[in-house]
Design a protein around this motif. Structure first.
Motif, PDB file in Angstrom:
ATOM      1  N   HIS A  43       0.808  -1.221   0.000  1.00  0.00           N
ATOM      2  CA  HIS A  43       0.000   0.000   0.000  1.00  0.00           C
ATOM      3  C   HIS A  43       0.837   1.265   0.000  1.00  0.00           C
ATOM      4  CE1 HIS A  43       0.704  -0.800   4.302  1.00  0.00           C
ATOM      5  NE2 HIS A  43       0.678   0.494   4.438  1.00  0.00           N
ATOM      6  N   GLU A  44       2.029   1.238   0.551  1.00  0.00           N
ATOM      7  CA  GLU A  44       2.847   2.450   0.541  1.00  0.00           C
ATOM      8  C   GLU A  44       3.218   2.838  -0.887  1.00  0.00           C
ATOM      9  OE1 GLU A  44       6.191   2.096   3.073  1.00  0.00           O
ATOM     10  OE2 GLU A  44       5.018   1.930   4.920  1.00  0.00           O
ATOM     11  N   GLU A  45       3.565   1.857  -1.700  1.00  0.00           N
ATOM     12  CA  GLU A  45       3.855   2.124  -3.110  1.00  0.00           C
ATOM     13  C   GLU A  45       2.584   2.572  -3.827  1.00  0.00           C
ATOM     14  OE1 GLU A  45       6.165   2.435  -6.558  1.00  0.00           O
ATOM     15  OE2 GLU A  45       6.747   2.155  -4.471  1.00  0.00           O
ATOM     16  N   GLN A  46       1.479   1.960  -3.470  1.00  0.00           N
ATOM     17  CA  GLN A  46       0.193   2.292  -4.077  1.00  0.00           C
ATOM     18  C   GLN A  46      -0.180   3.746  -3.808  1.00  0.00           C
ATOM     19  OE1 GLN A  46      -3.010  -0.586  -3.378  1.00  0.00           O
ATOM     20  NE2 GLN A  46      -4.261   1.085  -2.628  1.00  0.00           N
ATOM     21  N   LEU A  47      -0.013   4.189  -2.584  1.00  0.00           N
ATOM     22  CA  LEU A  47      -0.375   5.556  -2.209  1.00  0.00           C
ATOM     23  C   LEU A  47       0.575   6.581  -2.818  1.00  0.00           C
ATOM     24  CD1 LEU A  47      -1.338   5.002   1.532  1.00  0.00           C
ATOM     25  CD2 LEU A  47      -2.872   5.357  -0.399  1.00  0.00           C
ATOM     26  N   ARG A  48       1.743   6.146  -3.248  1.00  0.00           N
ATOM     27  CA  ARG A  48       2.680   7.062  -3.898  1.00  0.00           C
ATOM     28  C   ARG A  48       2.470   7.098  -5.405  1.00  0.00           C
ATOM     29  NH1 ARG A  48       8.112   6.812  -6.063  1.00  0.00           N
ATOM     30  NH2 ARG A  48       8.075   4.548  -5.910  1.00  0.00           N
ATOM     31  N   LEU A  49       2.183   5.947  -5.993  1.00  0.00           N
ATOM     32  CA  LEU A  49       2.116   5.843  -7.453  1.00  0.00           C
ATOM     33  C   LEU A  49       0.869   6.497  -8.037  1.00  0.00           C
ATOM     34  CD1 LEU A  49       3.173   4.629 -10.146  1.00  0.00           C
ATOM     35  CD2 LEU A  49       1.852   2.578  -9.595  1.00  0.00           C
ATOM     36  N   ILE A  50      -0.303   6.192  -7.484  1.00  0.00           N
ATOM     37  CA  ILE A  50      -1.557   6.646  -8.091  1.00  0.00           C
ATOM     38  C   ILE A  50      -1.639   8.177  -8.134  1.00  0.00           C
ATOM     39  CG2 ILE A  50      -4.059   6.483  -8.056  1.00  0.00           C
ATOM     40  CD1 ILE A  50      -2.553   3.861  -8.676  1.00  0.00           C
ATOM     41  N   PRO A  51      -1.345   8.888  -7.042  1.00  0.00           N
ATOM     42  CA  PRO A  51      -1.377  10.359  -7.136  1.00  0.00           C
ATOM     43  C   PRO A  51      -0.391  10.908  -8.157  1.00  0.00           C
ATOM     44  CG  PRO A  51      -1.356   9.671  -4.843  1.00  0.00           C
ATOM     45  CD  PRO A  51      -1.080   8.446  -5.657  1.00  0.00           C
ATOM     46  N   LEU A  52       0.759  10.258  -8.308  1.00  0.00           N
ATOM     47  CA  LEU A  52       1.731  10.703  -9.297  1.00  0.00           C
ATOM     48  C   LEU A  52       1.175  10.565 -10.705  1.00  0.00           C
ATOM     49  CD1 LEU A  52       4.597  11.616 -10.112  1.00  0.00           C
ATOM     50  CD2 LEU A  52       5.281   9.193 -10.024  1.00  0.00           C
ATOM     51  N   LEU A  53       0.537   9.448 -10.995  1.00  0.00           N
ATOM     52  CA  LEU A  53      -0.050   9.233 -12.323  1.00  0.00           C
ATOM     53  C   LEU A  53      -1.149  10.248 -12.605  1.00  0.00           C
ATOM     54  CD1 LEU A  53      -0.273   5.327 -12.316  1.00  0.00           C
ATOM     55  CD2 LEU A  53       1.302   6.722 -13.668  1.00  0.00           C
ATOM     56  N   LEU A  54      -1.993  10.523 -11.613  1.00  0.00           N
ATOM     57  CA  LEU A  54      -3.073  11.481 -11.802  1.00  0.00           C
ATOM     58  C   LEU A  54      -2.524  12.895 -11.991  1.00  0.00           C
ATOM     59  CD1 LEU A  54      -5.736  10.241  -9.213  1.00  0.00           C
ATOM     60  CD2 LEU A  54      -5.664   9.847 -11.687  1.00  0.00           C
ATOM     61  N   SER A  55      -1.466  13.220 -11.276  1.00  0.00           N
ATOM     62  CA  SER A  55      -0.855  14.542 -11.424  1.00  0.00           C
ATOM     63  C   SER A  55      -0.307  14.737 -12.831  1.00  0.00           C
ATOM     64  CB  SER A  55       0.257  14.719 -10.392  1.00  0.00           C
ATOM     65  OG  SER A  55       0.925  15.953 -10.570  1.00  0.00           O
ATOM     66  N   ARG A  56       0.318  13.713 -13.365  1.00  0.00           N
ATOM     67  CA  ARG A  56       0.866  13.804 -14.713  1.00  0.00           C
ATOM     68  C   ARG A  56      -0.245  13.902 -15.754  1.00  0.00           C
ATOM     69  NH1 ARG A  56       5.627   9.186 -14.123  1.00  0.00           N
ATOM     70  NH2 ARG A  56       7.153  10.528 -13.078  1.00  0.00           N
ATOM     71  N   ALA A  57      -1.301  13.109 -15.577  1.00  0.00           N
ATOM     72  CA  ALA A  57      -2.391  13.124 -16.550  1.00  0.00           C
ATOM     73  C   ALA A  57      -3.143  14.451 -16.538  1.00  0.00           C
ATOM     74  CB  ALA A  57      -3.355  11.971 -16.261  1.00  0.00           C
ATOM     75  N   GLN A  58      -3.235  15.073 -15.376  1.00  0.00           N
ATOM     76  CA  GLN A  58      -3.985  16.323 -15.270  1.00  0.00           C
ATOM     77  C   GLN A  58      -3.420  17.415 -16.163  1.00  0.00           C
ATOM     78  OE1 GLN A  58      -4.413  17.614 -11.239  1.00  0.00           O
ATOM     79  NE2 GLN A  58      -5.703  19.361 -11.745  1.00  0.00           N
ATOM     80  N   HIS A  59      -2.122  17.393 -16.398  1.00  0.00           N
ATOM     81  CA  HIS A  59      -1.479  18.427 -17.212  1.00  0.00           C
ATOM     82  C   HIS A  59      -1.518  18.114 -18.710  1.00  0.00           C
ATOM     83  CE1 HIS A  59      -0.033  20.474 -13.647  1.00  0.00           C
ATOM     84  NE2 HIS A  59       0.437  19.332 -13.187  1.00  0.00           N
ATOM     85  N   MET A  60      -2.130  16.988 -19.067  1.00  0.00           N
ATOM     86  CA  MET A  60      -2.163  16.592 -20.472  1.00  0.00           C
ATOM     87  C   MET A  60      -3.335  17.206 -21.224  1.00  0.00           C
ATOM     88  SD  MET A  60      -1.064  12.611 -19.865  1.00  0.00           S
ATOM     89  CE  MET A  60      -1.386  12.087 -21.557  1.00  0.00           C
ATOM     90  N   GLY A  61      -4.157  17.979 -20.526  1.00  0.00           N
ATOM     91  CA  GLY A  61      -5.316  18.566 -21.180  1.00  0.00           C
ATOM     92  C   GLY A  61      -5.046  19.893 -21.862  1.00  0.00           C
TER      93      GLY A  61
END
Length: 232
Positions: A43-61
């Protein structure tokens, strides 16, 4: 088996609406699931990875203005590729599977998640995402369908497995033998470290570039002239 039987009769309309919502809307919606995300052993990796992916995708618009002649506007933007199949083989971890699902959804794609491994966890993930507002016509969970049948779905645009490197080669061959639409492969072969998911360009594999051109030069730049003759 067809996409129609998996997603429902309104799949095309619901998918188009999801894609048009935009990166910022989708990422905000998906971010709301983080506090309720079913935690796995990693879960520690999970809680780090998912927000990172969402942060990157948010700037793709962001829409990029391209040069053009007077009276013409040209815009370059990113759009979802289409139906994405996510599955894991033995050894896949929940965090890697979640990373593929969140990447695909954030980029505007409908997702088929197969429960070949981590079945109960995948089912809980899908239920949670439905509860926060991801349409059922955009995300579906399948448990008993053979992988061969899923890989043969006619309208697949991308396959995002969590698998071993040797299995990735096998899946590449299977997809290359398909007829019709070329299907991309975005595999995570490091289920523990998620080194592929952590690459800055990973989310870009779930989108395609599109351009939008508006040209009024043919009528002298006066849009009202477009109405001439319309009532004749």
């Amino acid at each position: 088996m067809t996409e129609h039987s998996l997603f429902g009769a309104d799949h095309a309309a619901v998918s188009e609406n999801w894609n048009r919502r935009g990166f910022a809307y989708r990422c905000k919606l998906l971010h709301a699931a983080l506090e309720q995300l079913p935690l796995a052993a990693d879960h520690e990796e999970q809680l780090r990875l998912i927000p990172l992916l969402l942060s990157r995708a948010q700037h793709m618009g962001r829409v990029q203005e391209l040069p053009g002649p007077t009276g013409e506007s040209n815009e370059l933007y990113l759009s979802g590729r289409g139906d994405v199949l996510v599955f894991g083989t033995p050894g896949a971890t929940p965090v890697a599977l979640a990373g593929q699902v969140f990447s695909a959804l954030a980029c505007g794609n409908p997702v088929i998640l197969s429960g070949l491994v981590e079945t109960a966890w995948c089912n809980r993930l899908v239920m949670l995402l439905h509860q926060i507002g991801v349409p059922r016509g955009v995300l579906t969970f399948v448990e008993n369908e053979p992988l061969e049948a899923l890989l043969a779905l006619p309208k697949l645009a991308l396959v995002a497995p969590v698998c071993a490197a040797r299995e990735q080669i096998l899946f590449q061959r299977q997809l290359a033998e398909r007829t019709g639409l070329l299907v991309q492969l975005a595999a995570e072969t490091d289920p523990e470290g998620c080194s592929t998911l952590l690459q800055p360009d990973h989310t870009h594999r779930f989108v395609t570039e599109k351009t939008r051109t508006i040209n009024t030069t043919a009528v002298g730049g006066n849009a009202t002239l477009l109405e001439l003759g319309s009532t004749a």
